[in-house]
Design a protein around this motif. Structure first.
Motif, PDB file in Angstrom:
ATOM      1  N   LEU A  28       0.746  -1.184   0.036  1.00  0.00           N
ATOM      2  CA  LEU A  28       0.055  -0.092   0.040  1.00  0.00           C
ATOM      3  C   LEU A  28       0.658   1.312  -0.003  1.00  0.00           C
ATOM      4  O   LEU A  28       0.611   2.288  -0.681  1.00  0.00           O
ATOM      5  CB  LEU A  28      -0.914  -0.167   1.182  1.00  0.00           C
ATOM      6  CG  LEU A  28      -2.075  -1.197   1.021  1.00  0.00           C
ATOM      7  CD1 LEU A  28      -3.055  -1.174   2.329  1.00  0.00           C
ATOM      8  CD2 LEU A  28      -2.988  -0.591  -0.295  1.00  0.00           C
ATOM      9  N   PRO A  29       1.870   1.410   0.686  1.00  0.00           N
ATOM     10  CA  PRO A  29       2.627   2.608   0.599  1.00  0.00           C
ATOM     11  C   PRO A  29       3.213   2.895  -0.452  1.00  0.00           C
ATOM     12  O   PRO A  29       3.313   3.937  -1.193  1.00  0.00           O
ATOM     13  CB  PRO A  29       3.490   2.599   2.025  1.00  0.00           C
ATOM     14  CG  PRO A  29       2.992   1.426   2.847  1.00  0.00           C
ATOM     15  CD  PRO A  29       2.380   0.485   1.951  1.00  0.00           C
ATOM     16  N   GLU A  30       3.651   1.850  -1.274  1.00  0.00           N
ATOM     17  CA  GLU A  30       4.361   1.979  -2.628  1.00  0.00           C
ATOM     18  C   GLU A  30       3.260   2.438  -3.679  1.00  0.00           C
ATOM     19  O   GLU A  30       3.451   3.101  -4.416  1.00  0.00           O
ATOM     20  CB  GLU A  30       4.743   0.564  -2.927  1.00  0.00           C
ATOM     21  CG  GLU A  30       6.139   0.117  -2.284  1.00  0.00           C
ATOM     22  CD  GLU A  30       7.365   1.113  -2.099  1.00  0.00           C
ATOM     23  OE1 GLU A  30       7.399   1.643  -3.047  1.00  0.00           O
ATOM     24  OE2 GLU A  30       7.871   1.279  -0.932  1.00  0.00           O
ATOM     25  N   LEU A  31       2.047   1.848  -3.640  1.00  0.00           N
ATOM     26  CA  LEU A  31       0.982   2.175  -4.466  1.00  0.00           C
ATOM     27  C   LEU A  31       0.947   3.667  -4.408  1.00  0.00           C
ATOM     28  O   LEU A  31       0.670   4.633  -5.048  1.00  0.00           O
ATOM     29  CB  LEU A  31      -0.176   1.172  -4.316  1.00  0.00           C
ATOM     30  CG  LEU A  31      -1.445   1.497  -5.374  1.00  0.00           C
ATOM     31  CD1 LEU A  31      -1.000   1.402  -6.617  1.00  0.00           C
ATOM     32  CD2 LEU A  31      -2.369   0.467  -5.072  1.00  0.00           C
ATOM     33  N   LEU A  32       0.422   3.918  -3.075  1.00  0.00           N
ATOM     34  CA  LEU A  32       0.130   5.295  -2.564  1.00  0.00           C
ATOM     35  C   LEU A  32       1.295   6.323  -3.134  1.00  0.00           C
ATOM     36  O   LEU A  32       0.806   7.445  -3.662  1.00  0.00           O
ATOM     37  CB  LEU A  32      -0.116   5.617  -1.294  1.00  0.00           C
ATOM     38  CG  LEU A  32      -1.496   4.996  -0.722  1.00  0.00           C
ATOM     39  CD1 LEU A  32      -1.577   4.960   0.842  1.00  0.00           C
ATOM     40  CD2 LEU A  32      -2.526   5.695  -1.228  1.00  0.00           C
ATOM     41  N   ALA A  33       2.539   6.113  -3.040  1.00  0.00           N
ATOM     42  CA  ALA A  33       3.584   6.920  -3.436  1.00  0.00           C
ATOM     43  C   ALA A  33       3.355   6.923  -4.915  1.00  0.00           C
ATOM     44  O   ALA A  33       3.868   8.114  -5.403  1.00  0.00           O
ATOM     45  CB  ALA A  33       5.003   6.123  -3.081  1.00  0.00           C
ATOM     46  N   LEU A  34       3.298   5.901  -5.572  1.00  0.00           N
ATOM     47  CA  LEU A  34       2.886   6.033  -7.224  1.00  0.00           C
ATOM     48  C   LEU A  34       1.919   7.192  -7.517  1.00  0.00           C
ATOM     49  O   LEU A  34       2.110   7.903  -8.518  1.00  0.00           O
ATOM     50  CB  LEU A  34       2.893   4.696  -7.682  1.00  0.00           C
ATOM     51  CG  LEU A  34       3.893   3.644  -7.890  1.00  0.00           C
ATOM     52  CD1 LEU A  34       3.481   2.281  -8.295  1.00  0.00           C
ATOM     53  CD2 LEU A  34       5.017   4.296  -8.636  1.00  0.00           C
ATOM     54  N   VAL A  35       0.820   7.322  -6.872  1.00  0.00           N
ATOM     55  CA  VAL A  35      -0.335   7.846  -7.122  1.00  0.00           C
ATOM     56  C   VAL A  35       0.178   9.185  -6.525  1.00  0.00           C
ATOM     57  O   VAL A  35      -0.120  10.136  -7.451  1.00  0.00           O
ATOM     58  CB  VAL A  35      -1.519   7.468  -6.123  1.00  0.00           C
ATOM     59  CG1 VAL A  35      -2.505   8.438  -6.263  1.00  0.00           C
ATOM     60  CG2 VAL A  35      -2.074   6.251  -6.652  1.00  0.00           C
ATOM     61  N   ARG A  36       0.601   9.426  -5.421  1.00  0.00           N
ATOM     62  CA  ARG A  36       1.233  10.770  -5.007  1.00  0.00           C
ATOM     63  C   ARG A  36       2.305  11.675  -6.016  1.00  0.00           C
ATOM     64  O   ARG A  36       2.320  12.650  -5.854  1.00  0.00           O
ATOM     65  CB  ARG A  36       1.559  10.769  -3.681  1.00  0.00           C
ATOM     66  CG  ARG A  36       0.575  10.495  -2.601  1.00  0.00           C
ATOM     67  CD  ARG A  36       1.015  10.565  -1.198  1.00  0.00           C
ATOM     68  NE  ARG A  36      -0.069  10.016  -0.368  1.00  0.00           N
ATOM     69  CZ  ARG A  36       0.258   9.215   0.716  1.00  0.00           C
ATOM     70  NH1 ARG A  36       1.347   8.609   0.792  1.00  0.00           N
ATOM     71  NH2 ARG A  36      -0.750   8.845   1.666  1.00  0.00           N
ATOM     72  N   HIS A  37       2.878  10.650  -6.488  1.00  0.00           N
ATOM     73  CA  HIS A  37       4.007  11.036  -7.264  1.00  0.00           C
ATOM     74  C   HIS A  37       3.633  11.343  -8.891  1.00  0.00           C
ATOM     75  O   HIS A  37       4.148  11.593  -9.662  1.00  0.00           O
ATOM     76  CB  HIS A  37       5.313  10.211  -7.346  1.00  0.00           C
ATOM     77  CG  HIS A  37       5.837  10.423  -5.940  1.00  0.00           C
ATOM     78  ND1 HIS A  37       5.928   9.498  -5.008  1.00  0.00           N
ATOM     79  CD2 HIS A  37       6.834  11.371  -5.462  1.00  0.00           C
ATOM     80  CE1 HIS A  37       6.703   9.956  -4.056  1.00  0.00           C
ATOM     81  NE2 HIS A  37       6.999  11.061  -4.304  1.00  0.00           N
ATOM     82  N   GLY A  38       2.239  11.177  -9.059  1.00  0.00           N
ATOM     83  CA  GLY A  38       1.736  11.445 -10.222  1.00  0.00           C
ATOM     84  C   GLY A  38       2.053  10.211 -11.353  1.00  0.00           C
ATOM     85  O   GLY A  38       1.891  10.602 -12.659  1.00  0.00           O
TER      86      GLY A  38
END
Length: 176
Positions: A28-38
């Protein structure tokens, strides 16, 4: 989704199965990081749990109110709800009994400018695909094995030539 269709990047899906339903939330943190970084935009998500008897339960994104997946609530505004009941049923069919899977549809935002330029220039995508990591590793391993074999053959050839030279020198020394 409020993006004009011309600005969309390629859309992919993936299914990640967790045998024995051993999901620890580490992705989840990796997926959220991908989302947050566009890098990606999550378009739809379903979590499917297949019971030992073959029946299954599916949880759509809006059902994920608590637990580790609840962190994904912050991206809810971008959901397009693309998954159908047939998509979920087909995924559940492929799962091993007693496992849980995440079915994810996402847009590759990093590729959107390129995809848009391709469309504006009259181009069209005619093929796309993924090379499984296992296939890449197997190819690299086969190449390394070939390199080692070639090196061993070269060493054997050098040893053979050296032995022949030595034999020739000994023969020449014996005839002179």
């Amino acid at each position: 989704m409020t993006e004009p269709i011309d600005e969309l990047g390629p859309v992919d899906y993936l299914v990640v199965e967790f045998p024995g339903s051993q999901f620890n939330g580490e992705i989840l943190p990796e997926l959220l990081a991908l989302v947050r970084h566009g890098v990606v935009r999550i378009l739809d998500l379903a979590v499917i749990r297949k019971n030992e008897d073959g029946s299954y339960e599916a949880f759509e994104f809006e059902d994920l109110q608590e637990g580790p997946l609840a962190e994904l609530r912050e991206i809810e505004r971008d959901l397009a709800e693309l998954l159908s009941d047939d998509d979920v049923a087909a995924t559940a069919e492929a799962l091993e009994p007693g496992s849980t899977a995440a079915l994810l549809i996402y847009e590759n935002l990093w590729a959107a400018p390129l995809a848009s330029a391709v469309r504006r220039s009259g181009g069209q995508l005619i093929a796309s695909g993924r090379v499984p990591v296992q296939q890449l590793l197997a190819a690299a391993e086969a190449e390394l094995a070939q390199e080692i074999e070639t090196e061993l053959e070269a060493q054997a050839l050098v040893a053979e030539v050296a032995a022949q030279i030595e034999a020739d020198e000994e023969a020449d020394a014996g005839t002179s």
